[in-house]
Design a protein around this motif. Sequence first.
Motif, PDB file in Angstrom:
ATOM      1  N   ASP A 107       0.843  -1.190   0.000  1.00  0.00           N
ATOM      2  CA  ASP A 107       0.000   0.000   0.000  1.00  0.00           C
ATOM      3  C   ASP A 107       0.883   1.247   0.000  1.00  0.00           C
ATOM      4  OD1 ASP A 107      -2.811   1.088   0.405  1.00  0.00           O
ATOM      5  OD2 ASP A 107      -1.752   2.054   2.064  1.00  0.00           O
ATOM      6  N   GLY A 108       0.609   2.168  -0.924  1.00  0.00           N
ATOM      7  CA  GLY A 108       1.377   3.408  -1.018  1.00  0.00           C
ATOM      8  C   GLY A 108       2.454   3.397  -2.068  1.00  0.00           C
ATOM      9  N   ASP A 109       2.717   2.240  -2.671  1.00  0.00           N
ATOM     10  CA  ASP A 109       3.719   2.153  -3.739  1.00  0.00           C
ATOM     11  C   ASP A 109       3.217   2.802  -5.029  1.00  0.00           C
ATOM     12  OD1 ASP A 109       5.584   0.712  -2.252  1.00  0.00           O
ATOM     13  OD2 ASP A 109       4.947  -1.248  -3.024  1.00  0.00           O
ATOM     14  N   ILE A 110       4.164   3.104  -5.921  1.00  0.00           N
ATOM     15  CA  ILE A 110       3.831   3.376  -7.314  1.00  0.00           C
ATOM     16  C   ILE A 110       4.626   2.390  -8.176  1.00  0.00           C
ATOM     17  CG2 ILE A 110       3.158   5.783  -7.045  1.00  0.00           C
ATOM     18  CD1 ILE A 110       5.940   6.601  -8.103  1.00  0.00           C
ATOM     19  N   LEU A 111       4.008   1.926  -9.250  1.00  0.00           N
ATOM     20  CA  LEU A 111       4.629   0.931 -10.107  1.00  0.00           C
ATOM     21  C   LEU A 111       4.415   1.299 -11.567  1.00  0.00           C
ATOM     22  CD1 LEU A 111       6.040  -1.903 -10.365  1.00  0.00           C
ATOM     23  CD2 LEU A 111       3.725  -2.801 -10.712  1.00  0.00           C
ATOM     24  N   ASN A 112       5.517   1.448 -12.299  1.00  0.00           N
ATOM     25  CA  ASN A 112       5.413   1.636 -13.741  1.00  0.00           C
ATOM     26  C   ASN A 112       5.515   0.282 -14.430  1.00  0.00           C
ATOM     27  OD1 ASN A 112       6.828   2.007 -16.569  1.00  0.00           O
ATOM     28  ND2 ASN A 112       5.760   3.915 -16.105  1.00  0.00           N
ATOM     29  N   ILE A 113       4.555  -0.001 -15.293  1.00  0.00           N
ATOM     30  CA  ILE A 113       4.604  -1.202 -16.122  1.00  0.00           C
ATOM     31  C   ILE A 113       4.770  -0.754 -17.560  1.00  0.00           C
ATOM     32  CG2 ILE A 113       3.408  -3.283 -16.886  1.00  0.00           C
ATOM     33  CD1 ILE A 113       1.941  -3.342 -14.241  1.00  0.00           C
ATOM     34  N   ASP A 114       5.856  -1.225 -18.179  1.00  0.00           N
ATOM     35  CA  ASP A 114       6.215  -0.837 -19.545  1.00  0.00           C
ATOM     36  C   ASP A 114       6.006  -2.041 -20.455  1.00  0.00           C
ATOM     37  OD1 ASP A 114       7.363   0.178 -21.872  1.00  0.00           O
ATOM     38  OD2 ASP A 114       8.962   1.202 -20.788  1.00  0.00           O
ATOM     39  N   VAL A 115       5.083  -1.895 -21.396  1.00  0.00           N
ATOM     40  CA  VAL A 115       4.671  -2.983 -22.287  1.00  0.00           C
ATOM     41  C   VAL A 115       5.078  -2.638 -23.720  1.00  0.00           C
ATOM     42  CG1 VAL A 115       2.688  -4.170 -23.295  1.00  0.00           C
ATOM     43  CG2 VAL A 115       2.704  -3.639 -20.848  1.00  0.00           C
ATOM     44  N   THR A 116       5.735  -3.577 -24.390  1.00  0.00           N
ATOM     45  CA  THR A 116       5.965  -3.447 -25.823  1.00  0.00           C
ATOM     46  C   THR A 116       5.576  -4.758 -26.487  1.00  0.00           C
ATOM     47  OG1 THR A 116       7.860  -2.013 -25.343  1.00  0.00           O
ATOM     48  CG2 THR A 116       7.582  -2.754 -27.625  1.00  0.00           C
TER      49      THR A 116
END
Length: 257
Positions: free
Chosen positions: A89-98
Motif C-alpha cells: 500500500d502506497g507504492d507506485i509501479l510503472n509497467i512498460d509494455v511493448t
Amino acid sequence: MMISIKSGREIELMRQTCALASRTLEYIEPFVKPGVSTEELNKLCHDYILENNAYPSPLNYHGFPKSVCTSLNEVICHGIPSKKDVLKDGDILNIDVTTYLNKFHGDTNKTFLVGNVSDEVRKLVDVTYQCMREGINQVRPGGHIGDIGAVIQEIAHGYGYSVVEDYCGHGIGREFHEEPQVVHIGKKGTGPEMKPGMTFTIEPMINLGTKYSKVLKDGWTVLTKDGKWSAQFEHTILVTESGHEILTLRQEENATF
C-alpha cells in the motif's frame, strides 16, 4: 540519421500492435494491488500478449529476462519483474509494455498507484502525466523534436522536479528502437523536423529529487541516485498530415486528449 517514414500499410500495422500494447495495460490494471508480486504481473502480461498472437518485445532483448519492465518507486526504468518485489500500500509501479505483432512494435507504459499513495507522490505522478501529454501536443508536421523536450522540461522544473536525461524516447516500427532519439529536455526549434509518417515514443521520466541515476549489478535496473521516487508515462505517436495520432491511447484517456 535515417528516420523511417511509414507507408499507409505500415501505419495500419502499427495501429494494430499499438492497440494491443494499450489493451495489455488495461488488462493488467485490476491486478496491480497490494500483495501481488511483479513476477505475477509479468506472467499475466506475457500470457495475454501470447494469447493475442503477439510476442513481448522486451523478452530476450539484449538479454533482458522478462516480458515487461516493472519499475517500483525509486526505480526509474528497466526494472526486472521478481517474486521478491511484492506490492505494498502506497507504492507506485510503472509497467512498460511493448508488443511485437505482424513484424511491428508498439510501446507504452503507465505509472500505477497502489492503494493509498501520499499526496506528494500522487502529485509527482500527475505532473509526469501532464509532461507527457503536453509533449505529445507539440507533435505536428514542421515542428522539431526539440519542441517536445522543451515543454516537458519547462513543466517539470516549474514544479521543482528533475527530468531524467540518461534515457529517452525513440523511433519505433519494424525495430524496437529506431531513430530519432526523443530527449525530454531541449530547446524549441532544434532537432530533427517532424514529418508525416514518423512514429516515435514520448516517455518522460520525472524525479522528486536529482536527475542522476545509477544502474544495478543486473545491468538493467535504473534507480535514482538519491533514492527519491520517480514516475513515467509513455505513448507511441504518429505524425499525421495535420498533427498527430496517439497510437497507444487507452479508453480511459479518451477525454484527456
